[in-house]
Design a protein around this motif. Sequence first.
Motif, PDB file in Angstrom:
ATOM      1  N   SER A   3       0.752  -1.088   0.258  1.00  0.00           N
ATOM      2  CA  SER A   3       0.253  -0.009   0.379  1.00  0.00           C
ATOM      3  C   SER A   3       0.966   1.387  -0.296  1.00  0.00           C
ATOM      4  CB  SER A   3      -0.815   0.205   1.121  1.00  0.00           C
ATOM      5  OG  SER A   3       0.069   0.412   2.573  1.00  0.00           O
ATOM      6  N   GLN A   4       2.314   1.388   0.627  1.00  0.00           N
ATOM      7  CA  GLN A   4       3.355   2.555   1.081  1.00  0.00           C
ATOM      8  C   GLN A   4       3.818   2.556  -0.841  1.00  0.00           C
ATOM      9  OE1 GLN A   4       3.750   4.659   3.337  1.00  0.00           O
ATOM     10  NE2 GLN A   4       1.906   3.494   4.397  1.00  0.00           N
ATOM     11  N   LEU A   8      -1.026   6.800  -5.368  1.00  0.00           N
ATOM     12  CA  LEU A   8      -2.013   7.938  -5.033  1.00  0.00           C
ATOM     13  C   LEU A   8      -3.119   8.055  -5.756  1.00  0.00           C
ATOM     14  CD1 LEU A   8      -0.673   8.836  -1.183  1.00  0.00           C
ATOM     15  CD2 LEU A   8      -1.582   6.280  -2.217  1.00  0.00           C
ATOM     16  N   ASP A 124      -7.763   8.552  -3.677  1.00  0.00           N
ATOM     17  CA  ASP A 124      -7.676   7.466  -1.927  1.00  0.00           C
ATOM     18  C   ASP A 124      -6.882   9.424  -0.858  1.00  0.00           C
ATOM     19  OD1 ASP A 124      -6.772   5.618  -3.220  1.00  0.00           O
ATOM     20  OD2 ASP A 124      -5.745   6.180  -4.259  1.00  0.00           O
ATOM     21  N   TYR A 411       0.177  11.530   3.527  1.00  0.00           N
ATOM     22  CA  TYR A 411      -1.428  11.112   2.920  1.00  0.00           C
ATOM     23  C   TYR A 411      -0.920   9.660   4.073  1.00  0.00           C
ATOM     24  CZ  TYR A 411      -0.163  14.685  -0.559  1.00  0.00           C
ATOM     25  OH  TYR A 411      -0.551  15.866  -1.544  1.00  0.00           O
ATOM     26  N   HIS A 412       0.016   8.351   3.620  1.00  0.00           N
ATOM     27  CA  HIS A 412      -0.402   7.298   4.152  1.00  0.00           C
ATOM     28  C   HIS A 412      -1.090   6.785   5.306  1.00  0.00           C
ATOM     29  CE1 HIS A 412       0.975   5.273   0.327  1.00  0.00           C
ATOM     30  NE2 HIS A 412       1.983   6.258   0.265  1.00  0.00           N
ATOM     31  N   GLN A 413      -0.237   8.281   6.336  1.00  0.00           N
ATOM     32  CA  GLN A 413      -0.612   7.917   7.857  1.00  0.00           C
ATOM     33  C   GLN A 413      -2.618   8.253   7.236  1.00  0.00           C
ATOM     34  OE1 GLN A 413       1.502  10.375  10.016  1.00  0.00           O
ATOM     35  NE2 GLN A 413       3.325   9.644   9.701  1.00  0.00           N
TER      36      GLN A 413
END
Length: 480
Positions: A3-4, A8, A124, A411-413
């Motif tokens: 996912s990382q 995005l 996302d 963003y991932h956080q």
Amino acid sequence: MTSQARPLRIALLSYKGNPFCGGQGVYVRHLSRELAALGHRVEVIGAQPYPVLDSVGEGVTLTELPSLDLYRQPDPFRTPGRGEYRDWVDALEVATMWTGGFPEPLTFSLRARRHLAARRAEFDVVHDNQTLGYGLLGLGLPLVTTVHHPITVDRRLDLAAAQDWKRRLSVRRWYGFTRMQKRVARRLPSVVTVSGSSRDEIVEDLGVRPGRIHTVPIGADTRLFSPDPAVPEVPGRIVTTSSADVPLKGLVFLVEALAKVRTQRPDAHLVVVGKRPEKGPVADAINGFGLEEAVRFVKGISDAELVDLIRGAEVACVPSLYEGFSLPAAEAMATGTALLATTGGAIPEVAGPDGETCLAVPPGDSGALAAGLERLLADPALRRRLAAAGRARVLAHFTWTRAAEATVALYHQAIASHPHRGSAPKGRGELRDQPPPAGGPRTTASAPLGPVVTRTAPEGKSTAPSGRTETEPGPVGSKS
């Protein structure tokens, strides 16, 4: 693919993206380009004046979400014709302007909410660039918000400079939107800011809990802003950037300093990247000191022209009383021009230690500015030493690539911590979900929404003029 590592789909919101002035347009342009260079897809959703974007492949697109553009030149504070009204948001925009307020953060947030509700599955994460409007609460999508610095700082400085009660009342009406921004900021899950100074101001002025704030310094495009020995220095040239005659920028103190310097250095002259004010403190100072021929204003220049202007200067100066970051400082240092800067706000975080990477002086002190200018203009060896150290500092700490990488991590956080991924945003009336439009670059229209145009950014570097100043809430001042 983890996912990382997965590319995005980013909705980057900007209620104002003026490429001629204002830090919002600069931020959106460079961040979107570097996010795309990392492999992500960025759709900039903005209102007038629309941002100028660079492209990496098809990684950056612009969707125009038009306002009524009430502050456009040459007829700012205009009253729209009856046929221009599309819905209640337009009516709210006009009514707020009529009462002396600045409506764009609120009305853009409402339009953006409606637009995103119809396209929720296409993104996302949403990245808001300092709108801080009510419409962004409860979107149903992960949200990250950049606050360059609280506009409450601008409000305080403008109130302090107001000369009578009528002007103070006008300033309070104009900045009425800051009450909304305080309320919204306290409810945001993730706030990004550009400096430690701005972080402290956000905690103090907006009441955001420190644990929700992440500092991601921005910087210069060091490929563009770079030294070129082939460009000769112009004796006595001092360059600065000031988008408007507002107290925050401290330009009047630099004009006063120039008058002092010219008693010893008659060749000293100032080039201001910005619009020449027709009246106000700066215009009065220029006329009062007889500096009409020694102060030149330039606007609408290309990036290449701006870089050569800085390369040809003996000194670059940032005289601001406060900056949330100071792009002009970072870009001058990256270009290899010696920097004289105040210690207002976050400027020392960018410019570095006095005597090592710049000369630093207190804000609002024309005598200190004059002494710094005289010292630099008289000492070529000092200029060369500061210029080399300044560029090294920018390369080490302040580049757009670093900013993009750190922003993606946030963003991932935000995605990982979002509690209701995919749930519908709550709203009523025109804020309810609508069927999503077909994918890809397109033009769509609906009666309440108005025309929405999506276009791919042109390949390669744009040659359109770019602003070099910090974030502004809109037209400075208000209609009295």
